[in-house]
Design a protein around this motif. Sequence first.
Motif, PDB file in Angstrom:
ATOM      1  N   LYS A 128      33.874  -3.619  -2.570  1.00 59.78           N
ATOM      2  CA  LYS A 128      33.727  -4.164  -1.224  1.00 59.78           C
ATOM      3  C   LYS A 128      34.122  -5.638  -1.184  1.00 59.78           C
ATOM      4  O   LYS A 128      34.779  -6.097  -0.233  1.00 59.78           O
ATOM      5  CB  LYS A 128      32.289  -3.991  -0.744  1.00 59.78           C
ATOM      6  CG  LYS A 128      32.059  -4.419   0.687  1.00 59.78           C
ATOM      7  CD  LYS A 128      30.642  -4.139   1.128  1.00 59.78           C
ATOM      8  CE  LYS A 128      30.429  -4.572   2.573  1.00 59.78           C
ATOM      9  NZ  LYS A 128      29.040  -4.299   3.037  1.00 59.78           N
ATOM     10  N   LYS A 129      33.747  -6.396  -2.222  1.00 62.84           N
ATOM     11  CA  LYS A 129      34.106  -7.812  -2.265  1.00 62.84           C
ATOM     12  C   LYS A 129      35.615  -7.996  -2.385  1.00 62.84           C
ATOM     13  O   LYS A 129      36.190  -8.918  -1.793  1.00 62.84           O
ATOM     14  CB  LYS A 129      33.392  -8.492  -3.442  1.00 62.84           C
ATOM     15  CG  LYS A 129      31.878  -8.604  -3.274  1.00 62.84           C
ATOM     16  CD  LYS A 129      31.247  -9.265  -4.488  1.00 62.84           C
ATOM     17  CE  LYS A 129      29.731  -9.390  -4.337  1.00 62.84           C
ATOM     18  NZ  LYS A 129      29.112 -10.025  -5.521  1.00 62.84           N
ATOM     19  N   LEU A 130      36.255  -7.124  -3.154  1.00 64.89           N
ATOM     20  CA  LEU A 130      37.711  -7.206  -3.265  1.00 64.89           C
ATOM     21  C   LEU A 130      38.380  -6.937  -1.926  1.00 64.89           C
ATOM     22  O   LEU A 130      39.350  -7.602  -1.554  1.00 64.89           O
ATOM     23  CB  LEU A 130      38.209  -6.205  -4.322  1.00 64.89           C
ATOM     24  CG  LEU A 130      37.888  -6.528  -5.780  1.00 64.89           C
ATOM     25  CD1 LEU A 130      38.245  -5.344  -6.672  1.00 64.89           C
ATOM     26  CD2 LEU A 130      38.638  -7.778  -6.238  1.00 64.89           C
ATOM     27  N   LEU A 160      42.937  -5.042  -6.472  1.00 64.18           N
ATOM     28  CA  LEU A 160      42.447  -3.879  -5.725  1.00 64.18           C
ATOM     29  C   LEU A 160      43.389  -2.696  -5.876  1.00 64.18           C
ATOM     30  O   LEU A 160      42.952  -1.544  -6.059  1.00 64.18           O
ATOM     31  CB  LEU A 160      42.278  -4.256  -4.258  1.00 64.18           C
ATOM     32  CG  LEU A 160      41.712  -3.175  -3.334  1.00 64.18           C
ATOM     33  CD1 LEU A 160      40.308  -2.775  -3.771  1.00 64.18           C
ATOM     34  CD2 LEU A 160      41.692  -3.664  -1.889  1.00 64.18           C
ATOM     35  N   ILE A 161      44.687  -2.946  -5.799  1.00 66.41           N
ATOM     36  CA  ILE A 161      45.666  -1.860  -5.941  1.00 66.41           C
ATOM     37  C   ILE A 161      45.539  -1.212  -7.307  1.00 66.41           C
ATOM     38  O   ILE A 161      45.561   0.022  -7.441  1.00 66.41           O
ATOM     39  CB  ILE A 161      47.090  -2.407  -5.708  1.00 66.41           C
ATOM     40  CG1 ILE A 161      47.287  -2.753  -4.235  1.00 66.41           C
ATOM     41  CG2 ILE A 161      48.137  -1.396  -6.148  1.00 66.41           C
ATOM     42  CD1 ILE A 161      48.631  -3.375  -3.927  1.00 66.41           C
ATOM     43  N   ARG A 162      45.410  -2.015  -8.342  1.00 64.31           N
ATOM     44  CA  ARG A 162      45.256  -1.456  -9.694  1.00 64.31           C
ATOM     45  C   ARG A 162      43.944  -0.692  -9.820  1.00 64.31           C
ATOM     46  O   ARG A 162      43.890   0.370 -10.439  1.00 64.31           O
ATOM     47  CB  ARG A 162      45.274  -2.589 -10.712  1.00 64.31           C
ATOM     48  CG  ARG A 162      46.566  -3.379 -10.755  1.00 64.31           C
ATOM     49  CD  ARG A 162      47.495  -2.852 -11.807  1.00 64.31           C
ATOM     50  NE  ARG A 162      48.603  -3.752 -12.026  1.00 64.31           N
ATOM     51  CZ  ARG A 162      49.438  -3.655 -13.040  1.00 64.31           C
ATOM     52  NH1 ARG A 162      49.288  -2.702 -13.933  1.00 64.31           N
ATOM     53  NH2 ARG A 162      50.447  -4.490 -13.175  1.00 64.31           N
ATOM     54  N   LEU A 163      42.896  -1.246  -9.233  1.00 64.43           N
ATOM     55  CA  LEU A 163      41.571  -0.669  -9.412  1.00 64.43           C
ATOM     56  C   LEU A 163      41.454   0.714  -8.782  1.00 64.43           C
ATOM     57  O   LEU A 163      40.832   1.617  -9.347  1.00 64.43           O
ATOM     58  CB  LEU A 163      40.515  -1.606  -8.827  1.00 64.43           C
ATOM     59  CG  LEU A 163      39.054  -1.197  -9.022  1.00 64.43           C
ATOM     60  CD1 LEU A 163      38.700  -1.175 -10.499  1.00 64.43           C
ATOM     61  CD2 LEU A 163      38.142  -2.159  -8.277  1.00 64.43           C
ATOM     62  N   ILE A 164      42.032   0.893  -7.606  1.00 65.30           N
ATOM     63  CA  ILE A 164      41.874   2.183  -6.923  1.00 65.30           C
ATOM     64  C   ILE A 164      42.912   3.197  -7.362  1.00 65.30           C
ATOM     65  O   ILE A 164      42.993   4.304  -6.799  1.00 65.30           O
ATOM     66  CB  ILE A 164      41.934   2.004  -5.396  1.00 65.30           C
ATOM     67  CG1 ILE A 164      43.275   1.416  -4.969  1.00 65.30           C
ATOM     68  CG2 ILE A 164      40.797   1.129  -4.915  1.00 65.30           C
ATOM     69  CD1 ILE A 164      43.381   1.160  -3.486  1.00 65.30           C
ATOM     70  N   GLY A 165      43.706   2.863  -8.357  1.00 67.78           N
ATOM     71  CA  GLY A 165      44.625   3.850  -8.916  1.00 67.78           C
ATOM     72  C   GLY A 165      45.967   3.913  -8.246  1.00 67.78           C
ATOM     73  O   GLY A 165      46.738   4.827  -8.515  1.00 67.78           O
ATOM     74  N   GLU A 204      35.583   9.255  -4.532  1.00 66.18           N
ATOM     75  CA  GLU A 204      34.373   9.613  -3.797  1.00 66.18           C
ATOM     76  C   GLU A 204      33.835   8.455  -2.961  1.00 66.18           C
ATOM     77  O   GLU A 204      32.863   8.629  -2.228  1.00 66.18           O
ATOM     78  CB  GLU A 204      33.305  10.083  -4.790  1.00 66.18           C
ATOM     79  CG  GLU A 204      33.755  11.283  -5.623  1.00 66.18           C
ATOM     80  CD  GLU A 204      32.757  11.635  -6.718  1.00 66.18           C
ATOM     81  OE1 GLU A 204      31.717  10.922  -6.809  1.00 66.18           O
ATOM     82  OE2 GLU A 204      33.013  12.578  -7.477  1.00 66.18           O
ATOM     83  N   THR A 205      34.433   7.298  -3.060  1.00 69.23           N
ATOM     84  CA  THR A 205      33.973   6.141  -2.278  1.00 69.23           C
ATOM     85  C   THR A 205      34.683   6.115  -0.922  1.00 69.23           C
ATOM     86  O   THR A 205      35.644   6.859  -0.685  1.00 69.23           O
ATOM     87  CB  THR A 205      34.240   4.831  -3.030  1.00 69.23           C
ATOM     88  OG1 THR A 205      35.654   4.653  -3.179  1.00 69.23           O
ATOM     89  CG2 THR A 205      33.607   4.874  -4.415  1.00 69.23           C
ATOM     90  N   ASP A 206      34.245   5.232  -0.051  1.00 73.24           N
ATOM     91  CA  ASP A 206      34.877   5.057   1.259  1.00 73.24           C
ATOM     92  C   ASP A 206      35.805   3.838   1.260  1.00 73.24           C
ATOM     93  O   ASP A 206      35.891   3.110   2.244  1.00 73.24           O
ATOM     94  CB  ASP A 206      33.820   4.916   2.345  1.00 73.24           C
ATOM     95  CG  ASP A 206      32.859   3.753   2.080  1.00 73.24           C
ATOM     96  OD1 ASP A 206      32.884   3.219   0.944  1.00 73.24           O
ATOM     97  OD2 ASP A 206      32.103   3.390   2.994  1.00 73.24           O
ATOM     98  N   VAL A 207      36.523   3.644   0.154  1.00 69.63           N
ATOM     99  CA  VAL A 207      37.366   2.466   0.012  1.00 69.63           C
ATOM    100  C   VAL A 207      38.496   2.468   1.046  1.00 69.63           C
ATOM    101  O   VAL A 207      38.869   1.421   1.574  1.00 69.63           O
ATOM    102  CB  VAL A 207      37.923   2.375  -1.426  1.00 69.63           C
ATOM    103  CG1 VAL A 207      38.782   3.574  -1.780  1.00 69.63           C
ATOM    104  CG2 VAL A 207      38.699   1.077  -1.629  1.00 69.63           C
TER     105      VAL A 207
END
Length: 562
Positions: free
Chosen positions: A152-154, A167-172, A190-193
Motif C-alpha cells: 500500500k505504501k508503494l 512496485l512493478i517488480r514486486l507484483i510480478g 490474492e491482494t487488492d493491489v
Amino acid sequence: MFWRMAGLSTASPVETILDRDNFTMEELLDEDEIIQECKALNSRLINFLSGKAQVEQLVRYIVEEAPEDAEKKRTFKFPFIACEIFTCEVDSILKTLVEDEELMSLLFSFLDPNNSHGNLLAGYFSKVVVCLLLRKTGPFMQYVQAHQEIVKKLVELIGITSIMEVLIRLIGADEHMYANHVDAMQWIEETDVLEMIVDKFSSSDSPEVHTNTAETLCAITRFAPAGLSAKICSPSFIGRLFCHALEDSRPKSVLVNSLSICISLLDPSRISFGAYHSYNRQMTNGSAVTANPETVEGMLESLGDLLKLLDVSSAENLLPTTYGKLQPPLGKHRLKIVEFISVLLTVGSEAAEKKLIDFGAVQRIINLFFEYPYNNFLHHHVETIIISCLESKSSSLREHILRDCDFVGKIIQAEKNFTLEAGTDKPTSPAEGKSPPRIGSIGHLTRISNKLIQLGNNNSVIQEHLQGISEWTDWYMSVLSNRNAVENVSQWACGRPTALHDRNRDSDEDDFQDRDYDVAALANNLSQAFRYGIYNNDDDMEEVHGSLERDDEVYFYFPIKW
C-alpha cells in the motif's frame, strides 16, 4: 583498475585503514577503492561490512536525509557508496540485511508518509530493494508478505518513478521474476493491489502519478501472472477504469493514461505509448491482434460516452502556429481516443465494428483528419483505421467507409483544394497576410489511395466503387500515376552512376573486392590539380600559394556504394 602482482604491489589503502585500531565507517567509505575491494571479495572488508552495526549504518545513509548543515560527503558520496556496496551483491552483506527484522523495517521506513522521499535517495532505495528481490527472493517475499502494508505504501508513492519500478517488480509484472519464483509470489494475486493502483486516478491530480499508474498497469498486461491478468481483463475492472476516465471533474491526463491501459489490454505487444508504434505496424502489414472478448465487451459499454468527447463545442482555446492558428487544438485526449479506436478495429470484433458504425465514429474521425491537416500523429492513426476498415471481413464496415463516409470523394476534393482554406468554420485556418500553405496530409492520402487500388484488384466491391467515380479515374491517370513514378525511391540516382543501379551484391566481401570508380572523372580532377600547380616541387612554392587562392574548386569524385 590496476592488477596487483606478487612482490610488486603496494598495500591497498583499504587494508591500511583496516589495520588501524580505531577507524570510522566514514573513513572507510571515503576511500575511493572500497567498491573495487568489495567486488574483489576482500575477506577482511567483507567480514567487517557484514556486521549488523555496519549494515545498519549503510542502510541509514540510504533512507535518512542528511542534515541541512551536513558536508557534501554525507549528502552525496556516502549514500552513493552505501548503495553500491549493497548492489555489489555480496551474499553475506545481503544475508545480514534480509534476515534481520529490524534492519528490514529500517530499510522500508523510507516509505513512511513523514519522510521527504527525495528522488536521489528514492533511486538508491529502489536499487537496494530490487537487488534483494532478485538475489534473496524467498526471504524477501516472506518479509513483504508478513508486512503487506508495504504494498500500500508503494502504491501511495507511485508518482516517484523509482518507487514505481519497485512496485512493478514486486507484483510480478516482470518477465523473469514470476517465472522463476511462482510459489514466493503467489500471494500477490490474492491482494487488492490492482484496485489500489487504478484508484490513484481518482485520488491524485498529478500527471506524473497518472502516467506511472498507467505504466504499471500496462506492465501487468504484458508480464503479470495469470491471476492478475484475469483480474485486469475482467469487465468489472474495465468498468472501474472507464468510471475514472470519463469523470468530468478529473484532469484529461486520467483519460489519456486510462486509454493507454485499454490499448495495452487489446494489444499487449504495444510496449511504446504513442503514434509511431501503430504506424510501424501498419507499414509492416502487421496481422490482427487477438484480445479477450470479455475485455472488448467491457470497453464497448462505455464507448458511446467516450466518443462524445470527440466533439468539442467550445472554441475558446486558441493555439497560434507557424502556418496559422488552431481554434480549438485537437488535444491529447482526442488524439488518444482516435488511437484507441484504431487498435480496437484491429481486434476484428464484429460487435465493436457495429457499434462504431452506429455511433458514426469512423465518419467523425475522418472529418478530424481533414480538419487538422498538419497533425501527423492523427493522420497515422486515421490511416490505420481506414486500412483496417477496407481489409475487414465485414462488408458493412467496408461499405460504410466507401459510401456513407464517401472517403474517395473526400480524397478527390482534398487533391483539388490542396492548400489551406481561409475564412471557413474549420478549426485550422491560415495566418493572415500570408499565402495559404499546402496541406500536410497529401502523403497519407497518396498511400491510402495506392492501398485502395491494391485492394481493388482482389475485391470486386472496391473496384466497382472506384470505377463508378469518373473523377477518380481521371485523377489516377493524370496525378497519382505521375506522383508514384516521381516518389519511387528505387529509381532515384542519389549521386550514383546509373550503371551501378542494377548491380547485385552477393556479400560484403564482393563489395569490398570489386569497387567501381568513375575513372574518367578521377583523371580529369587529377589533371586539373596538376594544372593548378598543387603538386609542384619546393622551388615553386609561390606558384602553389597562388593556386590555392583561386576560386576554382578541385575535388576528387569517389562514388559511394550503399
